[in-house]
Design an enzyme around this catalytic site. Structure first.
Site, short mmCIF file in Angstrom:
data_model
loop_
_atom_site.label_atom_id
_atom_site.label_comp_id
_atom_site.label_asym_id
_atom_site.label_seq_id
_atom_site.Cartn_x
_atom_site.Cartn_y
_atom_site.Cartn_z
N ASP A 175 0.86 -1.20 0.00
CA ASP A 175 0.00 0.00 0.00
C ASP A 175 0.89 1.24 0.00
OD1 ASP A 175 -2.22 1.63 0.09
OD2 ASP A 175 -2.46 1.46 2.27
N HIS A 177 -9.36 -1.43 -8.02
CA HIS A 177 -9.21 -0.30 -7.09
C HIS A 177 -8.34 0.80 -7.71
CE1 HIS A 177 -8.92 1.94 -3.44
NE2 HIS A 177 -7.62 1.72 -3.30
C1 HEM Z 1 -3.90 2.47 -4.43
C2 HEM Z 1 -5.33 -0.50 -0.89
C3 HEM Z 1 -8.93 2.57 0.21
C4 HEM Z 1 -7.05 5.78 -2.87
C5 HEM Z 1 -4.01 1.39 -3.59
C6 HEM Z 1 -3.23 0.16 -3.71
C7 HEM Z 1 -3.64 -0.65 -2.70
C8 HEM Z 1 -4.67 0.02 -1.97
C9 HEM Z 1 -3.10 -2.05 -2.37
C10 HEM Z 1 -2.17 -0.12 -4.78
C11 HEM Z 1 -0.80 0.32 -4.36
C12 HEM Z 1 -0.65 1.79 -4.17
O1 HEM Z 1 -0.49 2.56 -5.13
O2 HEM Z 1 -0.72 2.21 -3.02
C13 HEM Z 1 -6.46 0.06 -0.31
C14 HEM Z 1 -7.28 -0.59 0.67
C15 HEM Z 1 -8.29 0.28 0.97
C16 HEM Z 1 -8.10 1.47 0.18
C17 HEM Z 1 -7.02 -1.98 1.22
C18 HEM Z 1 -9.45 0.10 1.91
C19 HEM Z 1 -9.91 -1.09 2.24
C20 HEM Z 1 -8.74 3.70 -0.54
C21 HEM Z 1 -9.58 4.87 -0.51
C22 HEM Z 1 -9.05 5.78 -1.39
C23 HEM Z 1 -7.88 5.17 -1.97
C24 HEM Z 1 -10.80 5.05 0.38
C25 HEM Z 1 -9.51 7.17 -1.76
C26 HEM Z 1 -10.18 7.97 -0.97
C27 HEM Z 1 -6.03 5.17 -3.55
C28 HEM Z 1 -5.22 5.82 -4.57
C29 HEM Z 1 -4.33 4.85 -5.05
C30 HEM Z 1 -4.60 3.64 -4.28
C31 HEM Z 1 -5.30 7.27 -5.03
C32 HEM Z 1 -3.29 5.03 -6.16
C33 HEM Z 1 -3.93 4.93 -7.53
C34 HEM Z 1 -2.91 5.15 -8.62
O3 HEM Z 1 -2.29 4.18 -9.06
O4 HEM Z 1 -2.74 6.30 -9.01
N1 HEM Z 1 -4.89 1.26 -2.54
N2 HEM Z 1 -6.97 1.30 -0.58
N3 HEM Z 1 -7.73 3.91 -1.45
N4 HEM Z 1 -5.62 3.87 -3.40
FE1 HEM Z 1 -6.32 2.58 -2.02
#
Ligand code: HEM
Ligand code: MG
Length: 297
Positions: free
Chosen positions: A140, A212
């Site tokens: 993450d 996601h």
């Molecule tokens: C990307 C997990 C909730 C915004 C990611 C990634 C994972 C992840 C594994 C891919 C690796 C990374 O770039 O960090 C989760 C989990 C969540 C969650 C387990 C809740 C259960 C959220 C929420 C938001 C969010 C609520 C927005 C309000 C983002 C963004 C990216 C991202 C902006 C990067 C997208 C890109 O590649 O530009 N998240 N996330 N995430 N997440 Fe989440």
């Protein structure tokens, strides 16, 4: 640039606490300020505290520090009955460090300083799991903006009201880990939009529109809606999840990502992750610049 609160960009810490407080009715601003000064005093150099304020209380304590587009978080509803509830409160503390004892001591000091005038809404401890993975096993933070870009994503720019401050979004997510772990890794990767062992973004046809990453990697009028994420996992035998924390120069960026996750777009495509994780809280606050913080306190 006005100096932002340093803890926002801390990438070394691996022990965290977030506590959210509601201020009781009829407490005077001077009493609140005295309590906050007591809460923050004597902080060890090995600890950082990010303090942020809900809209109503910031307005009461310092009407002159009013960031543009600041609002309370209100419940969002999406397709398939998905909901993102609000637990909007007044005061937010993120205590970060590398020593469990110091993080807890500070958390307790803050709690005791505020005890007489507040009610705790939620207090959650977290830590860095393995090599910065969420409990689903995916890294993450990979796509977080790097170098100077993180300041552009997170901090209100010079010339705007409350410059040097940062909007904060907190949202507690609870995973159904057993359900997620039963899926083959190839399916899990399509849900997230990255490979599991090494966090490589899926490309072209391999990247589903409902992953996601596809839902959150959003642009508006040609501007990438970048945010600075500082989430932490938490876990016990009874509950496992992610305490999502993001800093942004404009809460509109978060709103767009949430609506896209919920399927509130023309195509109705929603984030597949929502079938395995549930949002249980949500709130906006504002972390003023160090200069504005002095005015407030
Ligand atoms: C990307 C997990 C909730 C915004 C990611 C990634 C994972 C992840 C594994 C891919 C690796 C990374 O770039 O960090 C989760 C989990 C969540 C969650 C387990 C809740 C259960 C959220 C929420 C938001 C969010 C609520 C927005 C309000 C983002 C963004 C990216 C991202 C902006 C990067 C997208 C890109 O590649 O530009 N998240 N996330 N995430 N997440 Fe989440
Ligand atoms: Mg991308």
């Amino acid at each position: 640039m006005q100096s932002y609160q340093l803890g926002i960009f801390n990438e070394e810490a691996n022990i965290f606490n977030v506590t959210e407080y509601k201020i009781n009715d009829n407490v005077s601003p001077s009493t609140i300020k005295r309590a906050l000064n007591n809460a923050l005093k004597g902080t060890s150099e090995k600890i950082e505290v990010v303090i942020s304020f809900g809209k109503n209380i910031l307005n009461e304590l310092a009407p002159e520090v009013q960031p543009k587009n600041f609002k309370n978080f209100e419940q969002l509803n999406g397709v398939n009955g998905f909901t993102m509830p609000s637990n909007q409160s007044d005061l937010y503390f993120r205590v970060i460090g590398s020593d469990n004892s110091l993080v807890l001591d500070k958390t307790i000091q803050i709690q005791e300083a505020l005890k007489a005038i507040t009610t705790i809404v939620i207090s959650e401890n977290g830590f860095v799991y393995k090599d910065h993975r969420d409990l689903t096993g995916f890294v993450d933070g990979s796509a977080n903006p790097k170098e100077e870009k993180k300041y552009l994503a997170a901090i209100v720019p010079e010339g705007e009201p409350a410059a040097g401050g940062s909007f904060v979004f907190h949202q507690k997510w609870v995973h159904d880990l057993m359900k997620f772990n039963e899926l083959p890794v190839s399916i899990q990767e399509k849900i997230i939009g990255r490979t599991k062992p090494d966090s490589i973004e899926l490309e072209g046809d391999a990247m589903p529109a409902d992953s996601h990453v596809s839902r959150t990697d959003a642009s508006h009028e040609g501007v990438a809606m970048k945010i600075w994420r500082r989430s932490f996992p938490f876990g016990s035998a009874t509950e496992k999840g992610l305490f999502f924390i993001a800093y942004t120069c404009d809460p509109f960026r978060i709103d767009i990502q949430l609506e896209r996750m919920l399927g509130n777009t023309e195509d109705g495509v929603y984030d597949q992750m929502m079938n395995y994780s549930k949002a249980t809280t949500g709130a906006y606050s504002f972390a003023p610049s160090i200069k504005d913080l002095k005015t407030i306190l």
